[in-house]
Design an enzyme around this catalytic site. Sequence first.
Site, PDB file in Angstrom:
ATOM      1  N   GLY A  30      14.836  26.346 -66.495  1.00 41.66           N
ATOM      2  CA  GLY A  30      16.085  26.521 -65.782  1.00 41.66           C
ATOM      3  C   GLY A  30      17.244  25.780 -66.416  1.00 41.66           C
ATOM      4  O   GLY A  30      17.146  25.246 -67.521  1.00 41.66           O
ATOM      5  N   ASP A 151       3.018  15.944 -66.111  1.00 39.65           N
ATOM      6  CA  ASP A 151       3.864  15.945 -67.317  1.00 39.65           C
ATOM      7  C   ASP A 151       4.557  14.589 -67.499  1.00 39.65           C
ATOM      8  O   ASP A 151       5.759  14.537 -67.790  1.00 39.65           O
ATOM      9  CB  ASP A 151       4.891  17.075 -67.237  1.00 39.65           C
ATOM     10  CG  ASP A 151       5.405  17.495 -68.614  1.00 39.65           C
ATOM     11  OD1 ASP A 151       4.745  17.182 -69.624  1.00 39.65           O
ATOM     12  OD2 ASP A 151       6.472  18.129 -68.680  1.00 39.65           O
TER      13      ASP A 151
END
Length: 330
Positions: A30, A151
């Site tokens: 995004g 992550d």
Amino acid sequence: MSDPSRDTNIGQVLMNRYQLTELIGKGSMGRVYRAEDILLGGVPVAVKFLSQTLLNDRMKTRFAQEARAGALLGQKSMHVVRVLDYGMNNEEIPFYVMEFLQGENLSDLLLEEPLPLSRFLRIARHICLGLQVAHEGIVIEGQKCPIIHRDIKPSNVLVIQDNTLGELAKVLDFGIAKFLGDVPEKGQTSSFMGTLAYCSPEQIEGRELDHRSDIYSLGITMYELLTGKMPIQAETHSIGSWFKAHHFQKPVPFSVASPELRLPPALEELIMACMAKSPADRPQSMAEIIQVLTALEEQFGSGRVTQPGIDPIGTMTSQLPAHPSQPPVA
């Protein structure tokens, strides 16, 4: 950075409240814009849109989960970037609004030099406090739902300067986080999500994960923050090469990676334990890691240490730090 004259989103007002002023980051998941909260007199916020290439029901659900995680975890800890609002624009593209934070991510700081011990201990403890609330979980539809970040790496930790509390580290980007207790996504066990150099052996296999996978990624991150180097290296940047490295390669000892570095033995042991190949051989919780880091910070740190687990949130929707903005981008 895109030319604002070509970005039709610039100047758009969302929910009669958030006016987009500048594109400040973009990635595969995004785009992130700086915006002004008109209702509050122009207070700066950051707005993240889901990429138009990902506008399917599954990704919209994941994006909404990311926003929910940021909102609920941000209320529980000052060490998670806080989500303030969620909505859709006129084109039915989902977005969420975050606190706007000016600072540097740890990857940028590492370009200058590895962190000195006292600063490392403070930042590492802050990361652990943020991850601790994620692993403890949030309540969804009456059920406690632990969250695995999946992550953890230097670029997903932002360091800011707070006028009252001094330097703070905040965990960013729960875009690929796993909500334990969810119905498994179709095909999820056979696919890889994460960053190859930091992922755990079980993560690169595509197996179901628990919080100990984040502990492995944290271990690699801590090693890199102290040495400026990676503890293991793959022959090529491929899943196959990193699979071998994470499963069979021993981390380079600190004495080899940075011979001039003098670390407390307890810290070396902690980081090496975090990078154990088997989850059972790692520390079993963030609380264990925080306990060790806090004791070391009291001995080697340069400032006051709050008690582990005590993480006053206050009202921290705006910061006045000293560095250019680096908001989270998936």
